[in-house]
Design a protein around this motif. Structure first.
Motif, PDB file in Angstrom:
ATOM      1  N   GLU A 145       0.841  -1.199   0.000  1.00  0.00           N
ATOM      2  CA  GLU A 145       0.000   0.000   0.000  1.00  0.00           C
ATOM      3  C   GLU A 145       0.879   1.255   0.000  1.00  0.00           C
ATOM      4  O   GLU A 145       1.846   1.332   0.748  1.00  0.00           O
ATOM      5  N   SER A 146       0.533   2.222  -0.824  1.00  0.00           N
ATOM      6  CA  SER A 146       1.361   3.422  -0.925  1.00  0.00           C
ATOM      7  C   SER A 146       0.562   4.709  -0.906  1.00  0.00           C
ATOM      8  O   SER A 146       1.058   5.758  -1.324  1.00  0.00           O
ATOM      9  N   ASP A 147      -0.674   4.655  -0.430  1.00  0.00           N
ATOM     10  CA  ASP A 147      -1.502   5.861  -0.383  1.00  0.00           C
ATOM     11  C   ASP A 147      -1.863   6.225   1.053  1.00  0.00           C
ATOM     12  O   ASP A 147      -1.977   5.357   1.928  1.00  0.00           O
ATOM     13  N   PHE A 148      -2.074   7.510   1.264  1.00  0.00           N
ATOM     14  CA  PHE A 148      -2.266   8.041   2.611  1.00  0.00           C
ATOM     15  C   PHE A 148      -3.535   7.548   3.290  1.00  0.00           C
ATOM     16  O   PHE A 148      -3.501   7.123   4.444  1.00  0.00           O
ATOM     17  N   VAL A 149      -4.672   7.588   2.602  1.00  0.00           N
ATOM     18  CA  VAL A 149      -5.952   7.309   3.253  1.00  0.00           C
ATOM     19  C   VAL A 149      -6.014   5.886   3.813  1.00  0.00           C
ATOM     20  O   VAL A 149      -6.412   5.691   4.978  1.00  0.00           O
ATOM     21  N   VAL A 182       5.300  -1.454   7.227  1.00  0.00           N
ATOM     22  CA  VAL A 182       5.581  -0.069   6.870  1.00  0.00           C
ATOM     23  C   VAL A 182       6.984   0.112   6.304  1.00  0.00           C
ATOM     24  O   VAL A 182       7.258   1.098   5.608  1.00  0.00           O
ATOM     25  N   GLU A 183       7.884  -0.828   6.549  1.00  0.00           N
ATOM     26  CA  GLU A 183       9.280  -0.636   6.138  1.00  0.00           C
ATOM     27  C   GLU A 183       9.459  -0.417   4.636  1.00  0.00           C
ATOM     28  O   GLU A 183      10.248   0.458   4.235  1.00  0.00           O
ATOM     29  N   PRO A 184       8.769  -1.163   3.753  1.00  0.00           N
ATOM     30  CA  PRO A 184       8.962  -0.903   2.316  1.00  0.00           C
ATOM     31  C   PRO A 184       8.651   0.541   1.925  1.00  0.00           C
ATOM     32  O   PRO A 184       9.371   1.142   1.115  1.00  0.00           O
ATOM     33  N   LEU A 185       7.597   1.106   2.485  1.00  0.00           N
ATOM     34  CA  LEU A 185       7.231   2.480   2.173  1.00  0.00           C
ATOM     35  C   LEU A 185       8.145   3.461   2.894  1.00  0.00           C
ATOM     36  O   LEU A 185       8.467   4.535   2.374  1.00  0.00           O
TER      37      LEU A 185
END
Length: 402
Positions: A145-149, A182-185
């Motif tokens: 996942e790479s979006d804020f919402v 969260v590490e990938p992002l």
């Protein structure tokens, strides 16, 4: 009706049924009107072939509606972009289909859809409609996942779980699990301020904050260095940017800055440091009286400070009443604030003993009742879900033990 509906679309074929959603499955809906009012529910949906045009209405005088999938349509997701005020449950195989769609970065599931699925499945797990293991299975998609919402929705989910698991071995598993997601992002973010859109700025701040608060080693090291640079070089105008200031202060002269630093002082894991801060905070030369109760709440929100504050409040309740009076709504709200993570019969007994010893509650009467209800619900959650959640998280971070 004050509560949203829950739809279950495929218990039989593609029929959809509805019932009132209750976060507490043991709660009873009191229908006081002889007319037995029900919603007209607007149903929108999409499949792997794309969104369906128009709205299918679920009339208030019918028990079910049927949706028919066309050839090649393998799954459906109801309530496009989370516009309707209702939650949606699916059969076990449909949840697994949606999880696979999320993991494959399906173009059919929008940012709002993805946040909606996270919100719904964890609420449904909380109310014992969906197994918690399935909800946690769905959260595994977040490593792509790479979006804020959706990450904002995930942050809320993990915050609730973190509070539920405070002072249990599972809390450490949760920290490692969130780190892995969260590490990938995190690796794509910069700690240096660059020109970016507002939404990307929010995403950056959320990812860096989440990485720090769940103990990602690189993030902790970076925060420490930023804070020490600010502390040691203030005369050289070293500035921590506004977007990062809250958690940089926390994890390591205006009123807002003072509030952030007071909060930061509650972060150490060393109980002796927290105890010293608690002692110093009572002195109005160090902490203004109007800020003292906030300090107590902040220290108690640190898992290492919860018991410290609770014992302090019980021992010094007469002094607190003398200083703030029973008419203070701030003192009244202190108890629910510092007990909201309690989840054992022993803690509940201690609360009941405190209230029996000091029965005059003043403005805090309703707060006491609310605090007791919260702790009883926490005890029930622990008895119902804690073992399952703990086992799932342990396997997720230590798969070789499975």
């Amino acid at each position: 009706m004050s509560s949203p509906e829950t739809l279950n679309p495929t218990r039989r074929a593609n029929k959809i049924f509805t019932k009132t959603f209750l976060i507490n499955p043991k709660a009873v809906v009191n229908q006081t009107s002889e007319f037995k009012y029900r919603w007209y529910i607007p149903i929108t949906y999409k499949t792997n072939k794309g969104p369906k045009n128009g709205v299918t209405w679920f009339p208030n005088n019918q028990e079910s509606v049927t949706l028919t999938l066309g050839e090649g349509e393998k799954w459906l997701k109801i309530n496009n972009n989370q516009v309707g005020y209702y939650r949606v449950d699916y059969t076990a195989d449909m949840w697994q289909n949606l999880i696979q769609e999320l993991k494959s970065r399906s173009e059919q599931l929008t940012i709002s859809d993805r946040a909606h699925l996270l919100n719904d499945i964890f609420a449904l797990a909380e109310s014992e409609i969906v197994p918690y293991a399935v909800a946690l299975d769905l959260s595994t998609y977040l490593n792509v996942e790479s979006d804020f919402v959706p990450w904002e929705a995930a942050t809320s989910v993990f915050s609730t779980l973190s509070e539920r698991l405070t002072n249990t071995p599972a809390h450490g598993y949760l920290e490692k699990y969130v780190q892995s997601l969260v590490e990938p992002l995190y690796k794509k973010q910069s700690w240096e301020k660059t020109s970016m859109s507002v939404i990307n700025g929010l995403l950056r701040a959320r990812v860096l904050s989440l990485s720090t608060s769940y103990g990602l080693p690189d993030a902790e090291t970076k925060v420490r260095s930023l804070f020490l640079a600010w502390l040691n070089e203030r005369s050289n105008q070293t500035v921590i940017e506004t977007d990062l200031r809250d958690f940089v202060y926390y994890y390591e002269e205006d009123v807002q800055e003072q509030s952030k630093i007071r909060s930061a002082l509650c972060a150490p894991r060393d109980v002796n440091i927290l105890r010293r801060y608690l002692e110093l905070a009572w002195d109005e030369n160090n902490i203004r009286s109007q800020d003292y109760l906030n300090v107590l709440s902040s220290i108690s929100s640190n898992p290492n400070g919860t018991e410290l504050v609770w014992n302090n409040v019980r021992e010094n309740w007469p002094k607190l009443v003398e200083r703030f009076t029973l008419n203070s709504r701030y003192l009244g709200s202190l108890i629910p604030s510092i007990t909201d993570s309690f989840n054992t019969d022993q803690r509940l007994k201690e609360m009941e003993q405190l209230f029996a010893q000091y029965p005059e509650a003043g403005a805090g009467e309703s707060s006491r009742l609310r605090a007791l209800e919260t702790v009883r619900n926490n005890i029930k959650w622990a008895a119902t879900h804690q073992d399952v959640v703990s086992a799932w998280l342990e396997e997720a971070v230590n798969p070789q033990k499975a």
